[in-house]
Design an enzyme around this catalytic site. Structure first.
Site, PDB file in Angstrom:
ATOM      1  N   THR A  82       0.821  -1.212   0.000  1.00  9.91           N
ATOM      2  CA  THR A  82       0.000   0.000   0.000  1.00  9.91           C
ATOM      3  C   THR A  82       0.848   1.253   0.000  1.00  9.91           C
ATOM      4  O   THR A  82       0.434   2.290  -0.514  1.00  9.91           O
ATOM      5  CB  THR A  82      -0.931  -0.023   1.239  1.00  9.91           C
ATOM      6  OG1 THR A  82      -1.783  -1.155   1.110  1.00  9.91           O
ATOM      7  CG2 THR A  82      -1.756   1.231   1.363  1.00  9.91           C
ATOM      8  N   TYR A 129      -8.410   0.889  -2.918  1.00 12.65           N
ATOM      9  CA  TYR A 129      -7.315   1.352  -3.772  1.00 12.65           C
ATOM     10  C   TYR A 129      -6.621   0.126  -4.331  1.00 12.65           C
ATOM     11  O   TYR A 129      -6.937  -1.001  -3.953  1.00 12.65           O
ATOM     12  CB  TYR A 129      -6.318   2.200  -2.958  1.00 12.65           C
ATOM     13  CG  TYR A 129      -5.747   1.424  -1.793  1.00 12.65           C
ATOM     14  CD1 TYR A 129      -6.348   1.446  -0.545  1.00 12.65           C
ATOM     15  CD2 TYR A 129      -4.632   0.591  -1.978  1.00 12.65           C
ATOM     16  CE1 TYR A 129      -5.867   0.679   0.507  1.00 12.65           C
ATOM     17  CE2 TYR A 129      -4.144  -0.176  -0.933  1.00 12.65           C
ATOM     18  CZ  TYR A 129      -4.767  -0.123   0.304  1.00 12.65           C
ATOM     19  OH  TYR A 129      -4.280  -0.882   1.331  1.00 12.65           O
ATOM     20  N   THR A 140       1.828  -4.228   4.293  1.00 12.89           N
ATOM     21  CA  THR A 140       1.758  -4.460   5.738  1.00 12.89           C
ATOM     22  C   THR A 140       1.222  -5.849   6.095  1.00 12.89           C
ATOM     23  O   THR A 140       1.422  -6.313   7.219  1.00 12.89           O
ATOM     24  CB  THR A 140       0.881  -3.396   6.426  1.00 12.89           C
ATOM     25  OG1 THR A 140      -0.398  -3.379   5.795  1.00 12.89           O
ATOM     26  CG2 THR A 140       1.527  -2.030   6.334  1.00 12.89           C
ATOM     27  N   ASP A 141       0.541  -6.526   5.148  1.00 15.27           N
ATOM     28  CA  ASP A 141      -0.086  -7.814   5.492  1.00 15.27           C
ATOM     29  C   ASP A 141       0.924  -8.833   6.010  1.00 15.27           C
ATOM     30  O   ASP A 141       0.662  -9.523   6.996  1.00 15.27           O
ATOM     31  CB  ASP A 141      -0.785  -8.407   4.262  1.00 15.27           C
ATOM     32  CG  ASP A 141      -2.128  -7.756   3.979  1.00 15.27           C
ATOM     33  OD1 ASP A 141      -2.357  -6.631   4.469  1.00 15.27           O
ATOM     34  OD2 ASP A 141      -2.949  -8.365   3.267  1.00 15.27           O
ATOM     35  N   LYS A 196       0.832  -7.018  12.937  1.00 11.28           N
ATOM     36  CA  LYS A 196      -0.262  -6.140  12.503  1.00 11.28           C
ATOM     37  C   LYS A 196      -1.507  -6.489  13.319  1.00 11.28           C
ATOM     38  O   LYS A 196      -1.933  -7.638  13.331  1.00 11.28           O
ATOM     39  CB  LYS A 196      -0.505  -6.345  11.006  1.00 11.28           C
ATOM     40  CG  LYS A 196      -1.512  -5.379  10.399  1.00 11.28           C
ATOM     41  CD  LYS A 196      -1.633  -5.583   8.887  1.00 11.28           C
ATOM     42  CE  LYS A 196      -2.622  -4.605   8.270  1.00 11.28           C
ATOM     43  NZ  LYS A 196      -2.698  -4.731   6.800  1.00 11.28           N
ATOM     44  N   GLU A 216      -0.771 -27.628  29.296  1.00 10.72           N
ATOM     45  CA  GLU A 216      -1.938 -28.078  28.518  1.00 10.72           C
ATOM     46  C   GLU A 216      -1.723 -29.440  27.847  1.00 10.72           C
ATOM     47  O   GLU A 216      -2.621 -30.256  27.792  1.00 10.72           O
ATOM     48  CB  GLU A 216      -2.361 -27.068  27.435  1.00 10.72           C
ATOM     49  CG  GLU A 216      -2.864 -25.748  27.959  1.00 10.72           C
ATOM     50  CD  GLU A 216      -4.352 -25.745  28.257  1.00 10.72           C
ATOM     51  OE1 GLU A 216      -5.027 -26.753  27.976  1.00 10.72           O
ATOM     52  OE2 GLU A 216      -4.830 -24.741  28.806  1.00 10.72           O
TER      53      GLU A 216
HETATM   54  N1  ASN Z   1      -1.465  -1.857   3.931  1.00 11.68           N
HETATM   55  C1  ASN Z   1      -1.017  -2.780   3.074  1.00 11.68           C
HETATM   56  O1  ASN Z   1       0.108  -2.677   2.651  1.00 11.68           O
HETATM   57  C2  ASN Z   1      -1.934  -3.911   2.709  1.00 11.68           C
HETATM   58  C3  ASN Z   1      -1.664  -4.636   1.436  1.00 11.68           C
HETATM   59  N2  ASN Z   1      -2.651  -5.678   1.266  1.00 11.68           N
HETATM   60  C4  ASN Z   1      -0.305  -5.279   1.374  1.00 11.68           C
HETATM   61  O2  ASN Z   1       0.069  -5.978   2.279  1.00 11.68           O
HETATM   62  O3  ASN Z   1       0.388  -5.120   0.394  1.00 11.68           O
END
Ligand code: ASN
Length: 346
Positions: free
Chosen positions: A30, A44, A110-111, A183, A303
C-alpha cells in the site's frame, strides 16, 4: 595549536558532509498504492507506484542520507512466497556486504511485513541497520502515512544508534522490533504492535531508542541467507471449535515438513485431535504449538505433554512468526530438541 584546531574543523566539516548511503529496496504494498480519490483510504490498488516516485515524494530524505532505490518486486505483500523472501534476503545481504552501503530500507505491504521483518532478522548476517516499512493508506489518500513512515525508515537506516539492534520497523512514529511486531488492525495507521513494546521512537529526523532485543538475531544468528536457497514448506492450522482432522493430513500430503498448530488459549489441542497430531508426528512431521491468542507465551508441557509427544512450543511467537522460524530452522535440523532450543533463543 592553531594548525591542529584547523585540522579538527576540517575533519568535522568532512564528517558533516559525508552522509550515510542507504539503499531502498521496493517490493510494493500500500505504501506504493494508489486510489481513485483522496477520500479512498481503504479502496485502492496496492503496488502501483515505482520506487523513484516514492522517493521523489519525500525530498527530505536527501538531507539525512544519500539514497538510491531498487525495484525488487511490485506486489501486494499477501502475494509474497518463500521464493521471494529468499530472493529479497539475498539482495539485502549482498548490499550490506558493500562498503558503500550503510543501511537498507525495504518498502513492503503491511499484510506480511511481520514475516519478512522476522525472516531478515534471522538470516541476514550484518549489524548494519535493516528497516522494513509500509503504510496503511495509499499515497493518494488524505492523511497518507507512507511518506513519514519512509522518512523515518531512512532516518533509522542512516543512524549509528540502529547498528546491531536487529531488523526494525518504522510505522506511526515508532521503532518496532521486526522480530515480534505484528499487525493488529487492518484500517488505521497505528496498526503495528508488539506485546513487548516498541524499541523507541523516531521524531523529526532523530531516533530515540529506549530498549533492545534480547533474542539472537543477524550477526548472532546461526542462520545465513548466503547458504539458504529455498525453504521447506510449513503449514498452519487454525484452532477453533469443531475442527476437521483431515486438514492435517492434507497439509502433510501437500509436503508440509512442519505444522504450526495455532491453537486456542494456551496453544491447546482438542481431545479428539490429540491422536491425529501424535500420528503425524510419529510419521515424521514436526508439530509446533502456537496460539491464536495474540499475546502471551505458549509454555512447554502446559496443557499438553510435549515431552511425551515430542512436540515443540513456539513461546511468544505468533503462528505466522513460528512458521518463519520453523522453515529457517528446518534448513539445519529435524531434531526436536534442537528445534525447541531454537524456539527459545530466537
Ligand atoms: N497496507 C497494506 O500494505 C496492505 C496490502 N494488502 C499489502 O500488504 O500489500
Amino acid at each position: 595549536s592553531p594548525l591542529r584546531a584547523r585540522e579538527m574543523t576540517d575533519a568535522n566539516t568532512a564528517a558533516a558532509v559525508k552522509k550515510p548511503n542507504v539503499v531502498i529496496l521496493a517490493t510494493g504494498g500500500t505504501i506504493a498504492g494508489a486510489g481513485a480519490d483522496a477520500a479512498n483510504s481503504a479502496t485502492y490498488t496496492a503496488a502501483k507506484v515505482p520506487v523513484d516516485k516514492l522517493l521523489a515524494a519525500v525530498p527530505q530524505v536527501s538531507t539525512i542520507a544519500n539514497v538510491r532505490g531498487e525495484q525488487v518486486f511490485q506486489i501486494a505483500s499477501e502475494s509474497f512466497t518463500d521464493a521471494q523472501l529468499v530472493q529479497l534476503a539475498k539482495r539485502v545481504s549482498a548490499l550490506l556486504k558493500q562498503d558503500d552501503v550503510d543501511g537498507v530500507v525495504v518498502t513492503h505491504g503491511t499484510d506480511t511485513l511481520e514475516e519478512t521483518s522476522f525472516f531478515l532478522d534471522l538470516v541476514v548476517k550484518s549489524d548494519k541497520p535493516i528497516v522494513v516499512v509500509g503504510s496503511m493508506r495509499p499515497g493518494t489518500a488524505i492523511s497518507a502515512d507512507g511518506a513519514l513512515n519512509l522518512l523515518d525508515a531512512v532516518t533509522v537506516a542512516a543512524s549509528k544508534e540502529a547498528i546491531g539492534k536487529g531488523v526494525t520497523v518504522t510505522m506511526n512514529d515508532t521503532i518496532q522490533s521486526g522480530r515480534d511486531v505484528n499487525k493488529r488492525t487492518n484500517v488505521v495507521p497505528s496498526a503495528f504492535y508488539s506485546q513487548w513494546g516498541p524499541l523507541g521512537m523516531v521524531i523529526e529526523g532523530k531516533t530515540y531508542f529506549v530498549r533492545s532485543l534480547a533474542k539472537r538475531h543477524n550477526t548472532t544468528s546461526e542462520f545465513d541467507i548466503d547458504t539458504i536457497d529455498s525453504l521447506p514448506l510449513v503449514g498452519i492450522v487454525y484452532g477453533s471449535g469443531t475442527m476437521i482432522p483431515g486438514v492435517y493430513d492434507a497439509e502433510v500430503q501437500a509436503g508440509a515438513k512442519a505444522i504450526v498448530n495455532a491453537g486456542t488459549g494456551n496453544g491447546s489441542v482438542p481431545g479428539y485431535l490429540v491422536d491425529k497430531l501424535k500420528d503425524i508426528r510419529s510419521k515424521g512431521t514436526i508439530v509446533i504449538r502456537s496460539s491464536r491468542v495474540p499475546d502471551g507465551l505458549v509454555l512447554r508441557n502446559a496443557e499438553q505433554p510435549d515431552d511425551t509427544y515430542d512436540w515443540v512450543v513456539a513461546h511468544d511467537l505468533n503462528p505466522a512468526k513460528a512458521k518463519i522460524l520453523a522453515a529457517v530452522a528446518l534448513t539445519k535440523t529435524q531434531d526436536t530438541k534442537e528445534l525447541q532450543r531454537i524456539f527459545w533463543e530466537y
